[in-house]
Enzyme design. Structure first.
Site, short mmCIF file in Angstrom:
data_model
loop_
_atom_site.label_atom_id
_atom_site.label_comp_id
_atom_site.label_asym_id
_atom_site.label_seq_id
_atom_site.Cartn_x
_atom_site.Cartn_y
_atom_site.Cartn_z
N GLY A 12 0.83 -1.20 0.00
CA GLY A 12 0.00 0.00 0.00
C GLY A 12 0.86 1.25 0.00
O GLY A 12 1.78 1.37 0.80
N ALA A 13 0.54 2.16 -0.91
CA ALA A 13 1.33 3.39 -1.03
C ALA A 13 0.48 4.62 -0.76
O ALA A 13 0.67 5.67 -1.35
CB ALA A 13 1.96 3.46 -2.42
N GLY A 14 -0.50 4.47 0.16
CA GLY A 14 -1.20 5.66 0.68
C GLY A 14 -0.35 6.24 1.80
O GLY A 14 0.82 5.89 1.98
N GLY A 15 -0.98 7.11 2.59
CA GLY A 15 -0.23 7.77 3.66
C GLY A 15 0.36 6.79 4.66
O GLY A 15 1.53 6.93 5.07
N GLY A 17 1.17 3.59 4.32
CA GLY A 17 2.25 2.80 3.74
C GLY A 17 3.52 3.62 3.56
O GLY A 17 4.63 3.18 3.91
N ARG A 320 -20.42 12.19 12.02
CA ARG A 320 -20.99 11.82 10.72
C ARG A 320 -22.15 10.84 10.80
O ARG A 320 -23.10 10.92 10.01
CB ARG A 320 -19.89 11.21 9.85
N HIS A 386 -18.15 5.29 2.98
CA HIS A 386 -16.95 6.11 2.92
C HIS A 386 -15.74 5.48 3.59
O HIS A 386 -14.63 5.53 3.06
CB HIS A 386 -17.28 7.44 3.60
N LEU A 427 -6.31 10.93 8.50
CA LEU A 427 -4.99 11.37 8.03
C LEU A 427 -3.99 11.40 9.19
O LEU A 427 -2.82 11.02 9.03
CB LEU A 427 -5.08 12.74 7.37
P1 FAD Z 1 -4.98 4.50 1.11
O1 FAD Z 1 -4.56 5.89 0.98
O2 FAD Z 1 -6.36 4.15 0.74
O3 FAD Z 1 -3.94 3.65 0.26
C1 FAD Z 1 -4.09 2.26 0.08
C2 FAD Z 1 -2.98 1.77 -0.82
O4 FAD Z 1 -3.04 0.34 -0.85
C3 FAD Z 1 -3.07 2.22 -2.26
O5 FAD Z 1 -1.78 2.51 -2.71
C4 FAD Z 1 -3.59 0.97 -2.99
O6 FAD Z 1 -3.21 0.92 -4.35
C5 FAD Z 1 -2.89 -0.10 -2.19
N1 FAD Z 1 -3.46 -1.44 -2.26
C6 FAD Z 1 -4.72 -1.85 -1.96
N2 FAD Z 1 -4.82 -3.17 -2.14
C7 FAD Z 1 -3.60 -3.62 -2.54
C8 FAD Z 1 -3.07 -4.88 -2.91
N3 FAD Z 1 -3.81 -5.98 -2.89
N4 FAD Z 1 -1.77 -4.97 -3.30
C9 FAD Z 1 -0.97 -3.85 -3.34
N5 FAD Z 1 -1.44 -2.63 -3.01
C10 FAD Z 1 -2.73 -2.52 -2.61
N6 FAD Z 1 -9.64 11.42 5.98
C11 FAD Z 1 -9.24 12.49 6.74
O7 FAD Z 1 -8.68 12.31 7.82
N7 FAD Z 1 -9.46 13.76 6.30
C12 FAD Z 1 -10.07 14.02 5.12
O8 FAD Z 1 -10.22 15.17 4.76
C13 FAD Z 1 -10.50 12.92 4.32
N8 FAD Z 1 -11.11 13.12 3.11
C14 FAD Z 1 -11.42 12.04 2.33
C15 FAD Z 1 -11.99 12.25 1.06
C16 FAD Z 1 -12.27 11.17 0.23
C17 FAD Z 1 -12.87 11.42 -1.12
C18 FAD Z 1 -12.01 9.85 0.68
C19 FAD Z 1 -12.34 8.67 -0.19
C20 FAD Z 1 -11.47 9.64 1.93
C21 FAD Z 1 -11.19 10.72 2.76
N9 FAD Z 1 -10.62 10.53 4.03
C22 FAD Z 1 -10.24 11.61 4.78
C23 FAD Z 1 -10.25 9.19 4.47
C24 FAD Z 1 -8.79 8.98 4.21
O9 FAD Z 1 -8.40 9.61 3.02
C25 FAD Z 1 -8.44 7.51 4.11
O10 FAD Z 1 -9.02 6.82 5.17
C26 FAD Z 1 -6.94 7.34 4.19
O11 FAD Z 1 -6.33 8.13 3.20
C27 FAD Z 1 -6.53 5.91 4.06
O12 FAD Z 1 -5.13 5.90 3.97
P2 FAD Z 1 -4.33 4.55 3.91
O13 FAD Z 1 -2.90 4.90 3.82
O14 FAD Z 1 -4.79 3.67 5.01
O15 FAD Z 1 -4.83 3.88 2.56
#
Ligand code: FAD
Length: 622
Positions: A12-15, A17, A320, A386, A427
């Site tokens: 995972g390459a979100g925040g 990861g 919410r 969401h 976040l």
């Molecule tokens: P993500 O950022 O979702 O990243 C997941 C990563 O995992 C991605 O890179 C994906 O490609 C990868 N992945 C998934 N499955 C696999 C796999 N099988 N193999 C390899 N890679 C995989 N939260 C707040 O706190 N403030 C906000 O203002 C806010 N606004 C939002 C607005 C929107 C439109 C959305 C949808 C969400 C919002 N959220 C907000 C929630 C927040 O953005 C998410 O909960 C948070 O970014 C999740 O981060 P994460 O790093 O856990 O995962």
């Protein structure tokens, strides 16, 4: 098959990861970052409103204790208290640290990081960059990774010697050693369809959410619960899967964009909700547990925006779950718009120029997708799936996931948000626990004397499982199956739940299991989205079964779980986490586990009268 060896593999390459990867690399480990989508495309980048951290820049009364209280209240006291404590204490440092990586948040007049109001937060607390906060967060974390790679080039002669990114690469299974420790991760490259094996002793799962199991969702195609499912199959547990957040304000019109998020910042900046009769209805929906903190008249609510110390907050800024249920009730009572939503009005509340400045993405989103000018007209909004509060059960301090070598952080982990997450807390959660997961994964690897090894037969089994949809003939089409799954979850395990419907959902999901096992994908292995979806479906189904079973079991309404047949919160249920595992035949098991008891010094942060709304008499006297 490509084969790589790493100390730590971050899926995972979100925040979460990226922050984990940075920390593991800073601890001297070789790290792979794997991302199902393009690098930089994750939910984190979509985050609009901001990151919650009690820095006290806009109101100096804020502190980690107030943030802790708000988070526990938002989660209706089902949160893992230690996670909520660490989160409240550490998020300011994680935000300031981002500025040392190059982030530039919006400023107050005196040059400090600006903070905005959001639902359930007592003070302005969300550090933000307009309504594009996630973009800045991801940009900054990626920039930090590039700068570390530049250091590695100087030291080792190769940018990718210590951190390498594998984009468009999906992990389908974790591999264990004979002793049951993490030994690897197996997956495929989306473009070529070739398989890849990562041999590693530590995996950080940071795969985000599960929203694509619902037909109306703010989530994008990647969010199919992969991390939840692969963790479960590796022996980890999922907790609180019944708790899903339906964000109150998703777009409802036109149909092609239904579900896309309308940020809570609109309400934080003064937007109000009105029904089709023009009534500002949220005043009718303030529950008893929140009554003291929310305004009772429009005049008081409006004064709060300029004088928050002497007035109470507008009810549009309730957590919410409360706002989503209120909108649902208005629409059901026939006071909704034609498209089945309510109105969100910022046009009559702020000058056009300020709306465009504070909410630029919302302005463009409505103009381009719905031909609505939000500086002149109200938006039409309704609930959208969401965020999942449930997730992989982790140790609060180390983010360890119950299987040696498995760590999890961000949306895919459970416990932190209890039954309902406050906006902005994701976040900051992913920064706090991403860092901790990376640090502890690195420490785990350092302490190993031998590297766990996966059996070749397990690699072969993972290969066969991945190829199965391509060899099945006459099975269902994956898109049709996904549609059926989304209908079941949306109609029967949605925002308002009933016993008969949940039982029907479980039966239907059981029937889908066989069809998902035999799903057919046509075409070959090169960039074949039908095949990819066929593989994702296994995960979506497994995670949906956990949600439906836990939703049937929990006989109360709390946060993101509303039972029409059990409409009240029940203090006995507050003491229970529902825990999902799987048995040897792959069936979901469900057990009750006590919610960890809050430490006395943290309990002291609340009035006894408030605690009595959530806790049993025995708990209070103890
Ligand atoms: P993500 O950022 O979702 O990243 C997941 C990563 O995992 C991605 O890179 C994906 O490609 C990868 N992945 C998934 N499955 C696999 C796999 N099988 N193999 C390899 N890679 C995989 N939260 C707040 O706190 N403030 C906000 O203002 C806010 N606004 C939002 C607005 C929107 C439109 C959305 C949808 C969400 C919002 N959220 C907000 C929630 C927040 O953005 C998410 O909960 C948070 O970014 C999740 O981060 P994460 O790093 O856990 O995962």
């Amino acid at each position: 098959m490509d084969k790589f060896q790493y100390d730590v593999v971050v899926i995972g390459a979100g925040g979460a990861g990226l922050r984990a990867a940075i920390e593991a690399r800073l601890a001297g480990k070789r790290v792979a970052i794997i991302s199902k989508s393009l690098f930089g495309k994750a939910h984190t980048v979509m985050a609009e409103g901001g990151a919650a951290a009690a820095m006290g820049n806009v109101n100096s009364n804020d502190s980690w204790m107030v943030h802790y209280r708000d988070t526990m209240r938002g989660g209706k006291f089902l949160n893992n208290f230690r996670m909520a404590e660490l989160h409240a204490k550490e998020s300011p440092s994680r935000i300031w640290e981002l500025e040392t990586y190059g982030a530039l948040f919006d400023r107050t007049k005196d040059g400090r990081i600006s903070q905005r109001n959001f639902g359930g937060h007592e003070y302005p607390r969300l550090a933000h960059v307009g309504d594009r906060t996630g973009l800045e967060l991801i940009r900054t974390l990626q920039q930090k990774i590039v700068s570390l790679q530049q250091e590695d080039k100087t030291k080792y002669g190769d940018y990718e010697s210590q951190i390498r990114v594998f984009a468009e690469c999906t992990i389908t299974e974790l591999l264990l050693s004979a002793e049951g420790a993490i030994a690897g991760a197996f997956g495929y490259y989306r473009e070529s369809g070739e398989f890849v094996l990562f041999e590693t002793a530590a995996v950080v799962i940071a795969t985000g959410g599960v929203g694509k199991s619902y037909k109306v969702t703010s989530n994008s195609w990647e969010y199919t619960g992969d991390g939840h499912a692969i963790a479960l199959r590796a022996g980890a547990k999922l907790i609180n899967m019944e708790f899903l957040q339906f964000h109150p304000t998703g777009m409802v019109w036109p149909p092609s964009v239904k579900g896309i998020l309308v940020t809570e910042s609109v309400r934080g900046d003064g937007g109000v909700l009105k029904n089709s009769e023009g009534k500002r209805f949220m005043f009718e929906y303030v529950p008893d547990v929140f009554r003291k903190q929310y305004a009772e008249t429009e005049a008081e609510a409006d004064r709060w925006y300029t004088d928050p110390d002497n007035n109470r907050r507008p009810p549009e800024l309730l957590p919410r779950d409360e706002v989503a249920r209120a909108i649902n009730s208005e629409v059901k009572a026939g006071r909704g718009t034609k498209a089945g939503g309510v109105y969100l009005d910022i046009a009559s509340r702020l000058p056009a120029e300020q709306i465009r400045k504070r909410l630029p993405s919302m302005y463009h989103q409505f103009k381009e997708l719905a031909d609505v000018d939000i500086t002149k007209q109200p938006m039409e909004v309704g609930p959208t799936c969401h965020y999942v509060m449930g997730g992989i059960e982790v140790d609060p301090d180390s983010a360890a996931g119950g299987v040696p070598g498995l760590f999890a952080a961000g949306e895919c982990s459970g416990g932190m948000h209890g039954s309902n997450r406050l906006g902005g807390n994701s976040l900051s959660d992913l920064l706090v626990f991403g860092k901790r997961a990376g640090e502890h994964a690195a420490q785990y690897v350092s302490e190993l004397t031998t590297r766990p090894k996966a059996a070749q037969s397990d690699v072969e089994a993972a290969t066969q499982a991945a190829l199965a949809p391509l060899s099945h003939e006459g099975g269902d089409n994956p898109y049709a199956l996904q549609h059926e799954l989304q209908e079941i979850m949306g109609d029967l395990v949605g925002i308002i739940r009933r016993e008969s419907e949940l039982a029907a959902a479980i039966k239907k999901l059981g029937e889908l299991r066989e069809r998902v096992r035999n799903v057919s994908a046509t075409g070959g292995r090169r960039y074949n989205p039908g095949w990819h979806l066929a593989l994702d479906l296994r995960n979506m189904l497994l995670v949906s079964e956990c949600t439906a079973l836990a939703a049937l079991e929990r006989k109360e309404s709390r946060g993101g779980h509303t039972r029409e047949d059990y409409p009240k919160m029940d203090p006995q249920w507050r003491q229970v986490n529902l825990v999902c595992g799987i048995d040897d035949d792959g069936n979901v098991t469900l057990t009750h586990q006590p919610v960890p008891t809050m430490r006395p010094d943290l309990l002291d942060l609340f009035d006894r009268s408030e605690l009595s709304k959530y806790m049993t008499e025995e708990e209070l006297s103890a």
